[in-house]
Design a protein around this motif. Structure first.
Motif, PDB file in Angstrom:
ATOM      1  N   ALA A 157       0.844  -1.190   0.000  1.00  0.00           N
ATOM      2  CA  ALA A 157       0.000   0.000   0.000  1.00  0.00           C
ATOM      3  C   ALA A 157       0.880   1.241   0.000  1.00  0.00           C
ATOM      4  CB  ALA A 157      -0.932   0.002   1.208  1.00  0.00           C
ATOM      5  N   TYR A 158       0.447   2.253  -0.731  1.00  0.00           N
ATOM      6  CA  TYR A 158       1.209   3.490  -0.885  1.00  0.00           C
ATOM      7  C   TYR A 158       0.316   4.693  -0.577  1.00  0.00           C
ATOM      8  CZ  TYR A 158       4.147   0.261  -3.538  1.00  0.00           C
ATOM      9  OH  TYR A 158       4.908  -0.809  -3.919  1.00  0.00           O
ATOM     10  N   ARG A 159       0.964   5.720  -0.062  1.00  0.00           N
ATOM     11  CA  ARG A 159       0.278   6.994   0.163  1.00  0.00           C
ATOM     12  C   ARG A 159       1.279   8.113  -0.093  1.00  0.00           C
ATOM     13  NH1 ARG A 159      -2.589   7.162   5.649  1.00  0.00           N
ATOM     14  NH2 ARG A 159      -4.174   5.984   4.482  1.00  0.00           N
ATOM     15  N   ASP A 160       0.878   9.076  -0.887  1.00  0.00           N
ATOM     16  CA  ASP A 160       1.758  10.197  -1.241  1.00  0.00           C
ATOM     17  C   ASP A 160       3.074   9.708  -1.839  1.00  0.00           C
ATOM     18  OD1 ASP A 160      -0.132  12.023  -0.246  1.00  0.00           O
ATOM     19  OD2 ASP A 160       0.682  11.874   1.777  1.00  0.00           O
ATOM     20  N   GLY A 161       2.988   8.648  -2.652  1.00  0.00           N
ATOM     21  CA  GLY A 161       4.167   8.126  -3.336  1.00  0.00           C
ATOM     22  C   GLY A 161       5.114   7.324  -2.484  1.00  0.00           C
ATOM     23  N   THR A 162       4.696   7.006  -1.251  1.00  0.00           N
ATOM     24  CA  THR A 162       5.570   6.290  -0.322  1.00  0.00           C
ATOM     25  C   THR A 162       4.925   4.982   0.130  1.00  0.00           C
ATOM     26  OG1 THR A 162       6.461   8.394   0.488  1.00  0.00           O
ATOM     27  CG2 THR A 162       6.817   6.450   1.865  1.00  0.00           C
ATOM     28  N   LEU A 163       5.750   3.938   0.256  1.00  0.00           N
ATOM     29  CA  LEU A 163       5.270   2.656   0.752  1.00  0.00           C
ATOM     30  C   LEU A 163       4.893   2.793   2.223  1.00  0.00           C
ATOM     31  CD1 LEU A 163       4.943  -0.447   0.220  1.00  0.00           C
ATOM     32  CD2 LEU A 163       7.287  -0.688   1.059  1.00  0.00           C
ATOM     33  N   ILE A 164       3.646   2.429   2.582  1.00  0.00           N
ATOM     34  CA  ILE A 164       3.206   2.535   3.974  1.00  0.00           C
ATOM     35  C   ILE A 164       2.885   1.175   4.585  1.00  0.00           C
ATOM     36  CG2 ILE A 164       2.338   4.892   3.772  1.00  0.00           C
ATOM     37  CD1 ILE A 164      -0.484   3.744   3.420  1.00  0.00           C
ATOM     38  N   HIS A 165       2.769   0.134   3.753  1.00  0.00           N
ATOM     39  CA  HIS A 165       2.484  -1.193   4.291  1.00  0.00           C
ATOM     40  C   HIS A 165       2.793  -2.240   3.231  1.00  0.00           C
ATOM     41  CE1 HIS A 165       0.506  -4.347   6.643  1.00  0.00           C
ATOM     42  NE2 HIS A 165      -0.058  -4.747   5.521  1.00  0.00           N
ATOM     43  N   ARG A 166       3.315  -3.385   3.687  1.00  0.00           N
ATOM     44  CA  ARG A 166       3.552  -4.498   2.765  1.00  0.00           C
ATOM     45  C   ARG A 166       3.358  -5.799   3.502  1.00  0.00           C
ATOM     46  NH1 ARG A 166       7.547  -7.961   0.830  1.00  0.00           N
ATOM     47  NH2 ARG A 166       9.039  -7.267   2.414  1.00  0.00           N
ATOM     48  N   THR A 167       2.612  -6.712   2.898  1.00  0.00           N
ATOM     49  CA  THR A 167       2.420  -8.056   3.421  1.00  0.00           C
ATOM     50  C   THR A 167       2.918  -9.034   2.374  1.00  0.00           C
ATOM     51  OG1 THR A 167       0.464  -7.391   4.656  1.00  0.00           O
ATOM     52  CG2 THR A 167       0.798  -9.737   4.332  1.00  0.00           C
ATOM     53  N   ALA A 168       3.954  -9.804   2.687  1.00  0.00           N
ATOM     54  CA  ALA A 168       4.532 -10.745   1.734  1.00  0.00           C
ATOM     55  C   ALA A 168       3.802 -12.067   1.794  1.00  0.00           C
ATOM     56  CB  ALA A 168       6.009 -10.954   2.025  1.00  0.00           C
ATOM     57  N   ALA A 169       3.696 -12.709   0.633  1.00  0.00           N
ATOM     58  CA  ALA A 169       3.061 -14.034   0.564  1.00  0.00           C
ATOM     59  C   ALA A 169       4.040 -15.084   1.050  1.00  0.00           C
ATOM     60  CB  ALA A 169       2.629 -14.338  -0.864  1.00  0.00           C
ATOM     61  N   ALA A 170       3.551 -16.032   1.795  1.00  0.00           N
ATOM     62  CA  ALA A 170       4.394 -17.130   2.288  1.00  0.00           C
ATOM     63  C   ALA A 170       4.359 -18.272   1.291  1.00  0.00           C
ATOM     64  CB  ALA A 170       3.896 -17.613   3.644  1.00  0.00           C
ATOM     65  N   GLY A 171       5.564 -18.693   0.885  1.00  0.00           N
ATOM     66  CA  GLY A 171       5.659 -19.872   0.020  1.00  0.00           C
ATOM     67  C   GLY A 171       5.119 -19.679  -1.377  1.00  0.00           C
ATOM     68  N   ALA A 172       5.163 -18.440  -1.892  1.00  0.00           N
ATOM     69  CA  ALA A 172       4.685 -18.201  -3.251  1.00  0.00           C
ATOM     70  C   ALA A 172       5.568 -18.953  -4.239  1.00  0.00           C
ATOM     71  CB  ALA A 172       4.707 -16.708  -3.558  1.00  0.00           C
ATOM     72  N   ALA A 173       4.951 -19.703  -5.137  1.00  0.00           N
ATOM     73  CA  ALA A 173       5.718 -20.565  -6.043  1.00  0.00           C
ATOM     74  C   ALA A 173       5.911 -19.951  -7.419  1.00  0.00           C
ATOM     75  CB  ALA A 173       5.012 -21.917  -6.188  1.00  0.00           C
ATOM     76  N   THR A 174       5.148 -18.919  -7.760  1.00  0.00           N
ATOM     77  CA  THR A 174       5.233 -18.344  -9.088  1.00  0.00           C
ATOM     78  C   THR A 174       6.535 -17.579  -9.255  1.00  0.00           C
ATOM     79  OG1 THR A 174       2.849 -18.101  -9.112  1.00  0.00           O
ATOM     80  CG2 THR A 174       4.062 -16.849 -10.742  1.00  0.00           C
ATOM     81  N   THR A 175       7.265 -17.832 -10.337  1.00  0.00           N
ATOM     82  CA  THR A 175       8.530 -17.150 -10.560  1.00  0.00           C
ATOM     83  C   THR A 175       8.292 -15.793 -11.195  1.00  0.00           C
ATOM     84  OG1 THR A 175       8.824 -18.028 -12.800  1.00  0.00           O
ATOM     85  CG2 THR A 175       9.640 -19.375 -10.961  1.00  0.00           C
ATOM     86  N   VAL A 176       9.314 -14.938 -11.126  1.00  0.00           N
ATOM     87  CA  VAL A 176       9.229 -13.621 -11.735  1.00  0.00           C
ATOM     88  C   VAL A 176       9.003 -13.742 -13.231  1.00  0.00           C
ATOM     89  CG1 VAL A 176      10.556 -11.553 -12.262  1.00  0.00           C
ATOM     90  CG2 VAL A 176      10.623 -12.512  -9.963  1.00  0.00           C
ATOM     91  N   GLN A 177       9.702 -14.663 -13.887  1.00  0.00           N
ATOM     92  CA  GLN A 177       9.557 -14.795 -15.331  1.00  0.00           C
ATOM     93  C   GLN A 177       8.159 -15.251 -15.723  1.00  0.00           C
ATOM     94  OE1 GLN A 177      11.685 -13.916 -17.845  1.00  0.00           O
ATOM     95  NE2 GLN A 177      12.707 -12.902 -16.143  1.00  0.00           N
ATOM     96  N   GLN A 178       7.540 -16.151 -14.960  1.00  0.00           N
ATOM     97  CA  GLN A 178       6.164 -16.552 -15.250  1.00  0.00           C
ATOM     98  C   GLN A 178       5.238 -15.353 -15.139  1.00  0.00           C
ATOM     99  OE1 GLN A 178       5.812 -19.680 -12.276  1.00  0.00           O
ATOM    100  NE2 GLN A 178       5.614 -21.214 -13.870  1.00  0.00           N
ATOM    101  N   ALA A 179       5.469 -14.537 -14.119  1.00  0.00           N
ATOM    102  CA  ALA A 179       4.600 -13.397 -13.888  1.00  0.00           C
ATOM    103  C   ALA A 179       4.728 -12.357 -14.976  1.00  0.00           C
ATOM    104  CB  ALA A 179       4.915 -12.772 -12.534  1.00  0.00           C
ATOM    105  N   LEU A 180       5.845 -12.372 -15.739  1.00  0.00           N
ATOM    106  CA  LEU A 180       6.074 -11.367 -16.774  1.00  0.00           C
ATOM    107  C   LEU A 180       5.471 -11.743 -18.129  1.00  0.00           C
ATOM    108  CD1 LEU A 180       9.721 -10.252 -16.065  1.00  0.00           C
ATOM    109  CD2 LEU A 180       7.718  -8.803 -16.090  1.00  0.00           C
ATOM    110  N   VAL A 181       4.878 -12.908 -18.229  1.00  0.00           N
ATOM    111  CA  VAL A 181       4.365 -13.370 -19.519  1.00  0.00           C
ATOM    112  C   VAL A 181       3.410 -12.349 -20.127  1.00  0.00           C
ATOM    113  CG1 VAL A 181       2.891 -15.057 -20.636  1.00  0.00           C
ATOM    114  CG2 VAL A 181       4.675 -15.809 -19.071  1.00  0.00           C
ATOM    115  N   ASP A 182       2.555 -11.778 -19.300  1.00  0.00           N
ATOM    116  CA  ASP A 182       1.561 -10.839 -19.810  1.00  0.00           C
ATOM    117  C   ASP A 182       1.973  -9.380 -19.600  1.00  0.00           C
ATOM    118  OD1 ASP A 182      -1.135 -10.599 -21.020  1.00  0.00           O
ATOM    119  OD2 ASP A 182      -1.599  -9.492 -19.174  1.00  0.00           O
TER     120      ASP A 182
END
Length: 361
Positions: A335-360
């Motif tokens: 989440a961002y406010r005024d161009g700054t990161l104010i909160h982040r929740t990371a996924a546990a055990g995410a299996a999708t790779t960066v390259q798979q996510a870039l397909v589209d």
């Protein structure tokens, strides 16, 4: 050891355009750093200043502690590979590579040795007598790379060298260039607007915008932990939802999710691979607009109740159809406010790779 340092460098053109604004960066020995950004972000201007083809309006640039800020290109320990190859078409491959060495008055026997060695390095052994017009685009780009490497520069500069090539050739060449760079161990500054090239080749990525730095990090960090909404939206595919937070809940139309930040406006960022979908009995959060099956995964394009669109990556695209009502369940958000990161929740055990996510992307 070859270290490039850029300190508070700016470039203002005569029409008052500030192409680069107080930019600083240190590229370590043997490191490949990618300058990534949209057109007009200043990345090519910055690279040309390092190569000596543009003069900074302010700032300092050094290579191994030696000031090169106003040293002409031919006297800098840099080698530059351009997008257009810039080869001499009236010369064969050997003469193209030998030309710079002759200007430096290198002995003929040493020229022959270095040219043949670098042609082997780039996979063009035995091509010395070929005219460059007889080569494919990919082979010409390898010759351009070899012409820079044969001069044994301390710093290699690559200015979108694959932009004019087709996709499959780009993918193959960027792997080859990365392999060569690592074998030689040469410090490299690389300019591209292609996210996939930056993510697959770089040790670190510098995301630029309006001549300034938005974020400098490893590729995985830039992708998974973008510091600004611009980086979040520029790297890969990202769902960006503008909404409001009230009493710990973010809402945008019919969609709401917990967000433990203070009340006020916010931009919610969710990667498609971190967004789970489930069929809804009623209206849900939105409806499926389109489903695309990529074989390895599916991409579901959704229309929320207020008309905004989001994308979700799914393992079984056959489970969704156009018009189907669904609910959204994010596994990781920022989440961002005024161009700054104010909160982040990371996924546990995410299996999708960066390259798979870039397909589209």
């Amino acid at each position: 050891m070859s270290v490039l340092k850029i300190k508070d460098v700016s470039k203002i053109f005569p029409n008052a355009t500030r192409a680069v604004d107080s930019f600083s960066l240190e590229v370590a020995d043997g490191e490949l750093v990618c300058l990534l950004g949209p057109s007009g972000s200043g990345k090519s201007t910055l690279l040309r200043m390092v190569g000596g083809f543009e003069t900074p309006s302010a700032g300092l640039m050094t290579i191994d502690g030696e000031d090169i800020t106003r040293v002409p290109p031919e006297r800098r320990p840099t080698g530059m590979v351009f997008q257009s190859h810039a080869l001499w078409t009236h010369m064969n491959v050997f003469k193209n590579l030998a030309f710079g060495l002759k200007l430096r008055k290198v002995a003929p026997a040493e020229i022959k040795r270095r040219v043949e060695a670098v042609l082997e390095l780039v996979g063009l052994g035995g091509y010395g007598n070929r005219h460059v017009t007889q080569l494919s685009g990919g082979q010409q780009q390898r010759v351009a790379l070899a012409r820079s490497l044969v001069l044994e520069p301390k710093i290699l500069l690559l200015d979108e060298p694959f932009a004019s090539l087709d996709q499959h050739l780009r993918e193959r060449l960027r792997e080859e260039v990365r392999d060569i760079q690592q074998r030689v161990g040469i410090t490299t500054l690389f300019v591209t607007h292609g996210q996939d090239e930056a993510l697959s080749m770089a040790d670190r990525i510098v995301v630029m915008r309006d001549g300034k730095t938005e974020q400098i990090d490893r590729p995985d960090v830039v992708y998974r932990e973008p510091r600004t909404p611009f980086v979040a939206g520029f790297i890969g595919t990202m769902n960006l939802l503008e909404g409001d937070v009230r009493n710990g809940m973010f809402s945008r139309g019919a969609y709401a999710t917990p967000l433990p930040v203070s009340d006020g406006p916010a931009i919610l960022a969710i990667r498609p691979e971190a967004l789970d979908l489930s069929s809804a009995a009623g209206e849900g959060h939105g409806k499926v607009h389109r489903v695309t099956d990529f074989g390895t995964h599916g991409l579901v394009d959704l229309a929320l109740g207020d008309g905004s669109r989001v994308k979700a990556m799914v393992d079984h695209p056959d489970m969704f159809r156009a018009g189907q009502a669904v609910t959204l369940s994010p596994r990781a958000i920022a989440a961002y406010r005024d161009g700054t990161l104010i909160h982040r929740t990371a996924a546990a055990g995410a299996a999708t790779t960066v390259q798979q996510a870039l397909v589209d992307a």
